[in-house]
Design a protein around this motif. Structure first.
Motif, PDB file in Angstrom:
ATOM      1  N   VAL A 133      53.850   8.645  24.421  1.00 26.45           N
ATOM      2  CA  VAL A 133      52.979   7.340  23.988  1.00 26.45           C
ATOM      3  C   VAL A 133      52.019   7.909  23.044  1.00 26.45           C
ATOM      4  N   ASN A 134      51.721   7.244  21.913  1.00 27.27           N
ATOM      5  CA  ASN A 134      50.859   7.755  20.702  1.00 27.27           C
ATOM      6  C   ASN A 134      49.494   7.569  20.973  1.00 27.27           C
ATOM      7  N   ILE A 135      48.987   6.565  21.666  1.00 29.72           N
ATOM      8  CA  ILE A 135      47.583   6.122  21.983  1.00 29.72           C
ATOM      9  C   ILE A 135      47.174   5.680  23.296  1.00 29.72           C
ATOM     10  N   LEU A 136      46.101   6.263  23.672  1.00 27.97           N
ATOM     11  CA  LEU A 136      45.671   5.754  24.916  1.00 27.97           C
ATOM     12  C   LEU A 136      44.446   5.113  24.763  1.00 27.97           C
ATOM     13  N   VAL A 137      44.480   3.853  25.306  1.00 28.36           N
ATOM     14  CA  VAL A 137      43.192   2.713  25.163  1.00 28.36           C
ATOM     15  C   VAL A 137      42.306   3.224  26.065  1.00 28.36           C
ATOM     16  N   VAL A 138      41.104   3.612  25.826  1.00 24.46           N
ATOM     17  CA  VAL A 138      40.184   4.212  26.814  1.00 24.46           C
ATOM     18  C   VAL A 138      38.823   3.508  26.913  1.00 24.46           C
ATOM     19  N   GLY A 139      38.565   2.755  27.819  1.00 19.68           N
ATOM     20  CA  GLY A 139      37.089   1.990  27.761  1.00 19.68           C
ATOM     21  C   GLY A 139      36.271   2.005  28.915  1.00 19.68           C
ATOM     22  N   THR A 140      36.822   1.541  30.225  1.00 21.81           N
ATOM     23  CA  THR A 140      36.211   1.642  31.399  1.00 21.81           C
ATOM     24  C   THR A 140      35.695   2.983  31.564  1.00 21.81           C
ATOM     25  N   SER A 141      36.476   4.036  31.672  1.00 24.53           N
ATOM     26  CA  SER A 141      36.073   5.288  31.813  1.00 24.53           C
ATOM     27  C   SER A 141      34.981   5.725  31.097  1.00 24.53           C
ATOM     28  N   ILE A 142      34.858   5.627  29.826  1.00 28.49           N
ATOM     29  CA  ILE A 142      33.753   5.776  29.232  1.00 28.49           C
ATOM     30  C   ILE A 142      32.452   5.149  29.624  1.00 28.49           C
ATOM     31  N   ASP A 143      32.653   3.935  29.742  1.00 28.66           N
ATOM     32  CA  ASP A 143      31.569   3.088  30.225  1.00 28.66           C
ATOM     33  C   ASP A 143      30.971   3.496  31.418  1.00 28.66           C
ATOM     34  N   ASP A 144      31.734   3.919  32.458  1.00 30.44           N
ATOM     35  CA  ASP A 144      31.322   4.468  33.793  1.00 30.44           C
ATOM     36  C   ASP A 144      30.435   5.832  33.697  1.00 30.44           C
ATOM     37  N   GLU A 145      30.832   6.686  32.692  1.00 32.36           N
ATOM     38  CA  GLU A 145      30.164   7.681  32.383  1.00 32.36           C
ATOM     39  C   GLU A 145      28.697   7.521  31.818  1.00 32.36           C
ATOM     40  N   VAL A 146      28.708   6.417  30.890  1.00 30.96           N
ATOM     41  CA  VAL A 146      27.368   6.163  30.292  1.00 30.96           C
ATOM     42  C   VAL A 146      26.651   5.499  31.133  1.00 30.96           C
ATOM     43  N   ARG A 147      26.967   4.575  31.933  1.00 31.64           N
ATOM     44  CA  ARG A 147      26.004   4.169  32.968  1.00 31.64           C
ATOM     45  C   ARG A 147      25.486   4.906  34.017  1.00 31.64           C
ATOM     46  N   SER A 148      26.386   6.095  34.169  1.00 32.22           N
ATOM     47  CA  SER A 148      25.993   7.218  35.114  1.00 32.22           C
ATOM     48  C   SER A 148      24.865   7.941  34.545  1.00 32.22           C
ATOM     49  N   ALA A 149      25.111   8.421  33.220  1.00 30.74           N
ATOM     50  CA  ALA A 149      24.084   9.137  32.468  1.00 30.74           C
ATOM     51  C   ALA A 149      22.922   8.242  32.400  1.00 30.74           C
ATOM     52  N   ALA A 150      22.715   7.018  32.135  1.00 35.78           N
ATOM     53  CA  ALA A 150      21.657   6.339  32.248  1.00 35.78           C
ATOM     54  C   ALA A 150      20.955   6.166  33.540  1.00 35.78           C
ATOM     55  N   ARG A 151      21.708   5.956  34.574  1.00 39.39           N
ATOM     56  CA  ARG A 151      20.858   6.047  35.915  1.00 39.39           C
ATOM     57  C   ARG A 151      20.268   7.463  36.091  1.00 39.39           C
ATOM     58  N   LYS A 152      20.837   8.545  35.734  1.00 43.18           N
ATOM     59  CA  LYS A 152      20.534   9.835  36.058  1.00 43.18           C
ATOM     60  C   LYS A 152      19.099  10.269  35.203  1.00 43.18           C
ATOM     61  N   VAL A 153      19.103   9.656  33.861  1.00 43.85           N
ATOM     62  CA  VAL A 153      17.959   9.855  33.046  1.00 43.85           C
ATOM     63  C   VAL A 153      16.902   9.388  33.743  1.00 43.85           C
ATOM     64  N   VAL A 154      17.098   7.928  33.859  1.00 43.60           N
ATOM     65  CA  VAL A 154      15.807   7.091  34.481  1.00 43.60           C
ATOM     66  C   VAL A 154      15.312   7.438  35.606  1.00 43.60           C
ATOM     67  N   ARG A 155      16.488   7.810  36.325  1.00 45.49           N
ATOM     68  CA  ARG A 155      15.932   8.289  37.740  1.00 45.49           C
ATOM     69  C   ARG A 155      15.143   9.661  38.066  1.00 45.49           C
ATOM     70  N   GLN A 156      15.401  10.293  36.945  1.00 44.47           N
ATOM     71  CA  GLN A 156      14.520  11.744  36.837  1.00 44.47           C
ATOM     72  C   GLN A 156      13.068  11.292  36.216  1.00 44.47           C
ATOM     73  N   PHE A 157      12.868  10.355  35.401  1.00 40.72           N
ATOM     74  CA  PHE A 157      11.578   9.732  35.119  1.00 40.72           C
ATOM     75  C   PHE A 157      10.984   9.373  36.314  1.00 40.72           C
ATOM     76  N   ILE A 158      11.521   8.457  36.829  1.00 39.76           N
ATOM     77  CA  ILE A 158      10.830   7.523  38.027  1.00 39.76           C
ATOM     78  C   ILE A 158      10.614   8.234  39.269  1.00 39.76           C
ATOM     79  N   GLU A 159      11.413   9.374  39.507  1.00 38.40           N
ATOM     80  CA  GLU A 159      11.272   9.984  40.731  1.00 38.40           C
ATOM     81  C   GLU A 159      10.382  11.419  40.453  1.00 38.40           C
ATOM     82  N   ARG A 160      10.302  11.854  39.063  1.00 38.10           N
ATOM     83  CA  ARG A 160       9.410  12.887  38.749  1.00 38.10           C
ATOM     84  C   ARG A 160       9.551  14.124  39.565  1.00 38.10           C
TER      85      ARG A 160
END
Length: 279
Positions: A252-279
């Motif tokens: 196969v020539n092309i893999l359509v990738v969306g949710t996998s990237i979305d999940d990583e971006v959401r996880s990164a956002a939670r991690k950064v915000v949590r570090q600010f909140i929890e200090r």
């Protein structure tokens, strides 16, 4: 209709696709989801090496919180409510930041088998083409509907990537084919109708998949597609960092990738915000 110019545009679009496949040793990705509906993240995906980007109307419904949806599954139910003007604006913005040599295919209202029948007037094809789209990401479920879309898309310089689905999938995202033999038959019909790229829906989007594996049934279906057509081929649905390598040997020539990237971006956002909140 200016046919010569439109053919030139399609040829340029296909050259982008073939170059992406060549650059990535035969199998590239079509980056979608958050990286399709947010120009900042589209730019990030391109900076990381992506050469193909896909904005689509269910992802935009999710990004805008249309109707209060918070999951892609829910967004699929109301995707037809997204205004075409919204998709034109998203496409224009993504094109402006990723440059001319990135391939952009767009899912637009009416391009899928919508819960509410949705027409695609000629001016929509023209406007999305002028906004910077190279192609349309199509999930029609009858060959007749697909033929109409392909004909109109080509008239306005747009390529079409369209898909084959299993009739028992949670959402019918393409022409139904139950067996590998039926996959091959439908794929040939799609190719004869002028479809520029033909994909297989894996059915894994909502059901999940084992790490590092492709279910034997899916592998047989994908093999039937790849061995039948001469067009570039795609696989879509549930492809992630745990299983994508299993697709590499399928041809196969092309893999359509969306949710996998979305999940990583959401996880990164939670991690950064949590570090600010929890200090």
């Amino acid at each position: 209709m200016i046919t010569g110019d439109m053919e030139t545009k399609r040829n340029h679009g296909m050259a982008k696709v073939l170059e992406a496949i060549r650059l990535h040793n035969g199998t590239t990705i079509l980056s979608t989801g958050i990286t399709g509906d947010d120009a900042r993240l589209a730019k990030a995906a391109v900076e990381a090496g992506a050469r193909m980007i896909e904005p689509n109307h269910p992802a935009v419904a999710l990004a805008r919180g249309l109707g209060g949806v918070t999951t892609m599954h829910a967004a699929e139910q109301i995707r037809h409510e997204v205004e075409m003007r919204e998709m034109i604006n998203v496409t224009r913005g993504v094109r402006a930041v990723v440059g001319r040599e990135i391939y952009i295919t767009v899912g637009i209202p009416g391009g899928f088998t919508e819960l509410v029948p949705t027409e695609i007037p000629d001016e929509y094809f023209a406007e999305i083409s002028r906004a910077g789209a190279d192609g349309l990401h199509i999930h029609k479920s009858t060959i007749g509907d697909l033929e109409q879309v392909v004909k109109k898309a080509h008239q306005y310089g747009l390529l079409v990537d369209a898909y084959i689905a299993h009739p028992d999938d949670l959402h019918l995202f393409g022409l139904p084919a139950r067996t590998p033999k039926e996959v091959a038959k439908i794929a040939k019909q799609m190719e004869e109708a002028g479809t520029d790229m033909i994909g297989l829906m894996t059915g894994m989007s909502y059901e999940g998949v084992g790490a590092g594996e492709i279910h034997p049934v899916i592998k047989e279906r994908l093999q039937a597609l790849v061995e039948t057509v001469k067009t570039p081929t795609l696989a879509e649905g549930g492809i992630n960092l745990s299983n994508f390598k299993a697709f590499m040997g399928t041809g196969v020539n092309i893999l359509v990738v969306g949710t996998s990237i979305d999940d990583e971006v959401r996880s990164a956002a939670r991690k950064v915000v949590r570090q600010f909140i929890e200090r």
